[in-house]
Design a protein around this motif. Structure first.
Motif, PDB file in Angstrom:
ATOM      1  N   ILE A 274       0.827  -1.209   0.000  1.00 43.31           N
ATOM      2  CA  ILE A 274       0.000   0.000   0.000  1.00 43.31           C
ATOM      3  C   ILE A 274       0.858   1.254   0.000  1.00 43.31           C
ATOM      4  O   ILE A 274       0.615   2.185  -0.752  1.00 43.31           O
ATOM      5  CB  ILE A 274      -0.936  -0.001   1.223  1.00 43.31           C
ATOM      6  N   LEU A 275       1.869   1.278   0.868  1.00 40.85           N
ATOM      7  CA  LEU A 275       2.745   2.445   1.001  1.00 40.85           C
ATOM      8  C   LEU A 275       4.008   2.251   0.167  1.00 40.85           C
ATOM      9  O   LEU A 275       4.896   1.515   0.554  1.00 40.85           O
ATOM     10  CB  LEU A 275       3.124   2.665   2.465  1.00 40.85           C
ATOM     11  N   ASP A 276       4.047   2.886  -0.950  1.00 39.59           N
ATOM     12  CA  ASP A 276       5.221   2.831  -1.814  1.00 39.59           C
ATOM     13  C   ASP A 276       5.750   4.251  -1.945  1.00 39.59           C
ATOM     14  O   ASP A 276       5.399   4.980  -2.866  1.00 39.59           O
ATOM     15  CB  ASP A 276       4.850   2.250  -3.181  1.00 39.59           C
ATOM     16  N   LEU A 277       6.569   4.655  -0.971  1.00 39.01           N
ATOM     17  CA  LEU A 277       7.017   6.036  -0.888  1.00 39.01           C
ATOM     18  C   LEU A 277       8.188   6.312  -1.813  1.00 39.01           C
ATOM     19  O   LEU A 277       9.036   5.450  -2.037  1.00 39.01           O
ATOM     20  CB  LEU A 277       7.438   6.355   0.547  1.00 39.01           C
ATOM     21  N   SER A 278       8.225   7.548  -2.294  1.00 40.70           N
ATOM     22  CA  SER A 278       9.397   7.963  -3.063  1.00 40.70           C
ATOM     23  C   SER A 278      10.406   8.552  -2.088  1.00 40.70           C
ATOM     24  O   SER A 278      10.073   8.940  -0.976  1.00 40.70           O
ATOM     25  CB  SER A 278       9.000   8.985  -4.129  1.00 40.70           C
ATOM     26  N   LYS A 279      11.651   8.582  -2.517  1.00 38.60           N
ATOM     27  CA  LYS A 279      12.720   9.143  -1.694  1.00 38.60           C
ATOM     28  C   LYS A 279      13.503  10.152  -2.521  1.00 38.60           C
ATOM     29  O   LYS A 279      13.617  10.024  -3.738  1.00 38.60           O
ATOM     30  CB  LYS A 279      13.638   8.034  -1.171  1.00 38.60           C
ATOM     31  N   ASP A 280      14.044  11.152  -1.825  1.00 37.00           N
ATOM     32  CA  ASP A 280      14.852  12.145  -2.532  1.00 37.00           C
ATOM     33  C   ASP A 280      16.264  11.610  -2.751  1.00 37.00           C
ATOM     34  O   ASP A 280      16.571  10.467  -2.406  1.00 37.00           O
ATOM     35  CB  ASP A 280      14.847  13.485  -1.794  1.00 37.00           C
ATOM     36  N   SER A 281      17.126  12.431  -3.306  1.00 32.38           N
ATOM     37  CA  SER A 281      18.485  11.997  -3.642  1.00 32.38           C
ATOM     38  C   SER A 281      19.294  11.594  -2.410  1.00 32.38           C
ATOM     39  O   SER A 281      20.255  10.847  -2.517  1.00 32.38           O
ATOM     40  CB  SER A 281      19.216  13.101  -4.398  1.00 32.38           C
ATOM     41  N   ARG A 282      18.899  12.080  -1.239  1.00 31.14           N
ATOM     42  CA  ARG A 282      19.595  11.731   0.002  1.00 31.14           C
ATOM     43  C   ARG A 282      18.947  10.544   0.719  1.00 31.14           C
ATOM     44  O   ARG A 282      19.371  10.174   1.804  1.00 31.14           O
ATOM     45  CB  ARG A 282      19.657  12.939   0.933  1.00 31.14           C
TER      46      ARG A 282
ATOM     47  N   LYS B  64      -7.123  -5.951   1.971  1.00 30.21           N
ATOM     48  CA  LYS B  64      -7.072  -6.877   0.847  1.00 30.21           C
ATOM     49  C   LYS B  64      -8.478  -7.055   0.261  1.00 30.21           C
ATOM     50  O   LYS B  64      -8.650  -7.109  -0.952  1.00 30.21           O
ATOM     51  CB  LYS B  64      -6.521  -8.231   1.308  1.00 30.21           C
ATOM     52  N   GLU B  65      -9.475  -7.109   1.140  1.00 25.79           N
ATOM     53  CA  GLU B  65     -10.850  -7.343   0.706  1.00 25.79           C
ATOM     54  C   GLU B  65     -11.629  -6.057   0.429  1.00 25.79           C
ATOM     55  O   GLU B  65     -12.576  -6.074  -0.345  1.00 25.79           O
ATOM     56  CB  GLU B  65     -11.590  -8.161   1.772  1.00 25.79           C
ATOM     57  N   ASN B  66     -11.252  -4.966   1.076  1.00 25.34           N
ATOM     58  CA  ASN B  66     -12.056  -3.731   1.011  1.00 25.34           C
ATOM     59  C   ASN B  66     -11.224  -2.496   0.686  1.00 25.34           C
ATOM     60  O   ASN B  66     -11.564  -1.404   1.127  1.00 25.34           O
ATOM     61  CB  ASN B  66     -12.755  -3.501   2.362  1.00 25.34           C
ATOM     62  N   ARG B  67     -10.165  -2.656  -0.040  1.00 22.66           N
ATOM     63  CA  ARG B  67      -9.232  -1.550  -0.272  1.00 22.66           C
ATOM     64  C   ARG B  67      -9.920  -0.328  -0.880  1.00 22.66           C
ATOM     65  O   ARG B  67      -9.806   0.783  -0.384  1.00 22.66           O
ATOM     66  CB  ARG B  67      -8.095  -2.024  -1.171  1.00 22.66           C
TER      67      ARG B  67
ATOM     68  N   LEU C 121      -4.779   3.689   7.298  1.00 24.10           N
ATOM     69  CA  LEU C 121      -4.103   2.747   8.202  1.00 24.10           C
ATOM     70  C   LEU C 121      -4.263   3.166   9.655  1.00 24.10           C
ATOM     71  O   LEU C 121      -4.539   2.344  10.527  1.00 24.10           O
ATOM     72  CB  LEU C 121      -2.614   2.650   7.854  1.00 24.10           C
ATOM     73  N   TYR C 122      -4.086   4.449   9.907  1.00 21.38           N
ATOM     74  CA  TYR C 122      -4.220   4.975  11.265  1.00 21.38           C
ATOM     75  C   TYR C 122      -5.617   4.678  11.802  1.00 21.38           C
ATOM     76  O   TYR C 122      -5.782   4.229  12.931  1.00 21.38           O
ATOM     77  CB  TYR C 122      -3.950   6.484  11.274  1.00 21.38           C
ATOM     78  N   ASN C 123      -6.616   4.941  10.973  1.00 22.05           N
ATOM     79  CA  ASN C 123      -7.994   4.693  11.387  1.00 22.05           C
ATOM     80  C   ASN C 123      -8.219   3.227  11.727  1.00 22.05           C
ATOM     81  O   ASN C 123      -8.813   2.908  12.761  1.00 22.05           O
ATOM     82  CB  ASN C 123      -8.965   5.151  10.290  1.00 22.05           C
ATOM     83  N   LEU C 124      -7.736   2.339  10.876  1.00 16.11           N
ATOM     84  CA  LEU C 124      -7.945   0.911  11.112  1.00 16.11           C
ATOM     85  C   LEU C 124      -7.221   0.426  12.359  1.00 16.11           C
ATOM     86  O   LEU C 124      -7.807  -0.251  13.205  1.00 16.11           O
ATOM     87  CB  LEU C 124      -7.480   0.101   9.898  1.00 16.11           C
ATOM     88  N   VAL C 125      -5.947   0.780  12.492  1.00 19.58           N
ATOM     89  CA  VAL C 125      -5.118   0.236  13.563  1.00 19.58           C
ATOM     90  C   VAL C 125      -5.310   0.985  14.887  1.00 19.58           C
ATOM     91  O   VAL C 125      -5.531   0.364  15.931  1.00 19.58           O
ATOM     92  CB  VAL C 125      -3.625   0.239  13.149  1.00 19.58           C
ATOM     93  N   LYS C 126      -5.251   2.288  14.848  1.00 16.44           N
ATOM     94  CA  LYS C 126      -5.271   3.072  16.087  1.00 16.44           C
ATOM     95  C   LYS C 126      -6.679   3.382  16.582  1.00 16.44           C
ATOM     96  O   LYS C 126      -6.907   3.456  17.780  1.00 16.44           O
ATOM     97  CB  LYS C 126      -4.508   4.393  15.895  1.00 16.44           C
ATOM     98  N   GLU C 127      -7.625   3.598  15.671  1.00 14.25           N
ATOM     99  CA  GLU C 127      -8.955   3.998  16.104  1.00 14.25           C
ATOM    100  C   GLU C 127      -9.933   2.824  16.184  1.00 14.25           C
ATOM    101  O   GLU C 127     -10.744   2.764  17.095  1.00 14.25           O
ATOM    102  CB  GLU C 127      -9.506   5.085  15.187  1.00 14.25           C
ATOM    103  N   GLN C 128      -9.863   1.917  15.214  1.00 10.83           N
ATOM    104  CA  GLN C 128     -10.794   0.797  15.218  1.00 10.83           C
ATOM    105  C   GLN C 128     -10.216  -0.438  15.903  1.00 10.83           C
ATOM    106  O   GLN C 128     -10.929  -1.412  16.117  1.00 10.83           O
ATOM    107  CB  GLN C 128     -11.217   0.454  13.788  1.00 10.83           C
ATOM    108  N   GLY C 129      -8.920  -0.412  16.206  1.00 13.26           N
ATOM    109  CA  GLY C 129      -8.314  -1.491  16.974  1.00 13.26           C
ATOM    110  C   GLY C 129      -7.958  -2.747  16.199  1.00 13.26           C
ATOM    111  O   GLY C 129      -7.780  -3.809  16.784  1.00 13.26           O
ATOM    112  N   TYR C 130      -7.846  -2.641  14.892  1.00 10.72           N
ATOM    113  CA  TYR C 130      -7.434  -3.800  14.095  1.00 10.72           C
ATOM    114  C   TYR C 130      -5.996  -4.171  14.431  1.00 10.72           C
ATOM    115  O   TYR C 130      -5.163  -3.299  14.691  1.00 10.72           O
ATOM    116  CB  TYR C 130      -7.497  -3.485  12.597  1.00 10.72           C
TER     117      TYR C 130
END
Length: 115
Positions: A39-47, A82-85, A63-72
Motif C-alpha cells: 500500500i505504502l510505496d514512498l518515493s525518496k529524494d536523492s539523500r 485486501k478485501e475492502n481496499r 491505516l491509522y484509522n484501522l489500527v489506532k482507532e478501530q483497533g485492528y
C-alpha cells in the motif's frame, strides 16, 4: 481523530511532518511502510529521505484509522484492506470532503456572527 489538517498544500512532506500530523513517532511510520509495503510505496529524494505525497498521507490516514482507532491488528488491517481496499479509500475521501465542508460552514458562521 488526532489527525491535524495541514495548513498549506505542499508537493512533498517529510516523515517528521507526517508523524506530527498523526501525533505518532517516525519509527511507527517506518514500521508501517515495511508492514504495508503493498500500500505504502514512498518515493525518496536523492539523500534517501522519504517524501510523502497527499496520496501517501491519505493511505496513512486509512491505516491509522484501522489500527489506532478501530483497533485492528496489523494482520487484521492487511486482510481488511485486501478485501475492502477501494471502499476504505473511498470512505476516507468522503470523510475528508465532509471535514472541508464543515470548516467552510464554520468559517461562514463566524463571518456572519461578526456582521
Amino acid at each position: 481523530m488526532p489527525y491535524k489538517e495541514k495548513e498549506t498544500v505542499k508537493m512533498f512532506y517529510s516523515i517528521g511532518e507526517v508523524a506530527e500530523m498523526f501525533d505518532v513517532n517516525t519509527s511507527l511510520l517506518r514500521f508501517w511502510e515495511k508492514e504495508f509495503s503493498s500500500i505504502l510505496d514512498l518515493s525518496k529524494d536523492s539523500r534517501g529521505n522519504r517524501q510523502y505525497t497527499e496520496q501517501d498521507i491519505s493511505k496513512i490516514r486509512v491505516l491509522y484509522n484501522l489500527v489506532k482507532e478501530q483497533g485492528y491488528t496489523l494482520e487484521g488491517a492487511k486482510n481488511y484492506l485486501k478485501e475492502n481496499r477501494r471502499e476504505a479509500f473511498e470512505r476516507d475521501a468522503i470523510y475528508n470532503s465532509l471535514l472541508k465542508i464543515k470548516e467552510q460552514l464554520v468559517t461562514l458562521k463566524n463571518m456572519q456572527a461578526e456582521v
